[in-house]
Motif scaffolding. Structure first.
Motif, mmCIF file in Angstrom:
data_model
loop_
_atom_site.group_PDB
_atom_site.id
_atom_site.type_symbol
_atom_site.label_atom_id
_atom_site.label_comp_id
_atom_site.label_asym_id
_atom_site.label_seq_id
_atom_site.Cartn_x
_atom_site.Cartn_y
_atom_site.Cartn_z
ATOM 1 N N ARG A 36 74.092 5.743 -20.978
ATOM 2 C CA ARG A 36 75.420 6.491 -20.206
ATOM 3 C C ARG A 36 76.564 6.590 -21.187
ATOM 4 O O ARG A 36 77.269 7.511 -21.126
ATOM 5 N N LEU A 37 76.882 5.464 -21.923
ATOM 6 C CA LEU A 37 77.668 5.503 -22.871
ATOM 7 C C LEU A 37 77.720 6.580 -23.988
ATOM 8 O O LEU A 37 78.488 7.379 -24.222
ATOM 9 N N LEU A 38 76.449 6.795 -24.510
ATOM 10 C CA LEU A 38 75.986 8.061 -25.290
ATOM 11 C C LEU A 38 76.097 9.191 -24.781
ATOM 12 O O LEU A 38 76.937 10.119 -25.513
ATOM 13 N N VAL A 41 79.980 9.952 -24.497
ATOM 14 C CA VAL A 41 80.706 10.177 -25.938
ATOM 15 C C VAL A 41 80.273 11.503 -26.486
ATOM 16 O O VAL A 41 81.145 12.190 -26.905
ATOM 17 N N THR A 42 79.122 11.801 -26.127
ATOM 18 C CA THR A 42 78.682 13.190 -26.219
ATOM 19 C C THR A 42 79.273 14.276 -25.628
ATOM 20 O O THR A 42 79.601 15.311 -26.161
ATOM 21 N N THR A 77 72.912 16.141 -23.552
ATOM 22 C CA THR A 77 73.945 15.193 -22.880
ATOM 23 C C THR A 77 73.375 15.020 -21.553
ATOM 24 O O THR A 77 73.422 13.852 -21.003
ATOM 25 N N VAL A 78 73.074 16.083 -20.724
ATOM 26 C CA VAL A 78 72.750 16.043 -19.314
ATOM 27 C C VAL A 78 71.208 15.169 -19.404
ATOM 28 O O VAL A 78 71.174 14.417 -18.413
ATOM 29 N N THR A 157 78.649 8.079 -32.549
ATOM 30 C CA THR A 157 77.571 8.840 -31.811
ATOM 31 C C THR A 157 76.428 8.789 -32.307
ATOM 32 O O THR A 157 75.249 8.465 -31.680
ATOM 33 N N ALA A 158 76.129 9.036 -33.747
ATOM 34 C CA ALA A 158 74.714 8.916 -34.207
ATOM 35 C C ALA A 158 74.372 7.303 -34.012
ATOM 36 O O ALA A 158 73.038 6.984 -33.934
#
Length: 175
Positions: A36-38, A41-42, A77-78, A157-158
């Motif tokens: 969820r954090l990723l 951020v995306t 992202t979704v 992010t990476a």
């Protein structure tokens, strides 16, 4: 009268699917918070690209490119958000986010090093008076700082995506 034993009954191994949290809910098998954090951020990165494109600071061609990049990132992202707690469905979206973030790091680092971000060799004009160069150095430093901030966000992010792939891979290994 029945005798009571002071020795606790042997604890039976609880299957992973039945482990619960302190609140009594069944614990997810996958790292939900990490995913969820990723995704957040995306999504923030997509929103920033759209905001920069609509603000018109980069010209029409770069604006169109930023809208296209944001549109390409939204499906991943979704997918990451929706499937964070579900069964393992492959890491294609995570690999795409990692690769996209690293490409953006390279692009922004090249812009920073070439001086297009301001303050570098790309903005040093031979015919400009010294007072003009001194006046523009503050703007160049600010632009370079913004590019460094973007590079940091993309590296984060990476890193989030790569570590999530590693966590999911180790979770799938047989015990």
């Amino acid at each position: 009268m029945a005798a009571t034993s002071l020795v606790a009954a042997p604890a039976t191994a609880v299957p992973a699917a039945e482990r619960t949290t302190a609140a009594g809910r069944v614990r997810a098998r996958r790292p939900v918070l990490h995913a969820r954090l990723l995704a957040v951020v995306t999504a923030v990165s997509c929103a920033a690209h759209l905001w920069l494109a609509t603000a018109g600071h980069h010209g029409p061609w770069l604006g169109i490119l930023m809208v296209a990049l944001a549109a390409a990132c939204v499906p991943c992202t979704v997918h990451i958000w929706r499937h964070s707690a579900g069964p393992a469905r492959g890491a294609r979206a995570l690999h795409q986010v990692t690769a996209s973030a690293l490409v953006m790091v390279a692009v922004h680092a090249a812009l920073l090093l070439s001086g297009m971000g301001g303050g570098g060799a790309g903005h040093a004009h031979g015919g400009a008076p010294a007072s003009s160069a001194a006046a523009n150095s503050g703007a160049g430093t600010e632009a370079a700082a913004q590019l460094l901030l973007v590079i940091g966000l993309e590296l984060a992010t990476a890193l989030l995506a790569a570590t999530l792939v590693a966590r999911l891979r180790t979770a799938r290994l047989p015990s």
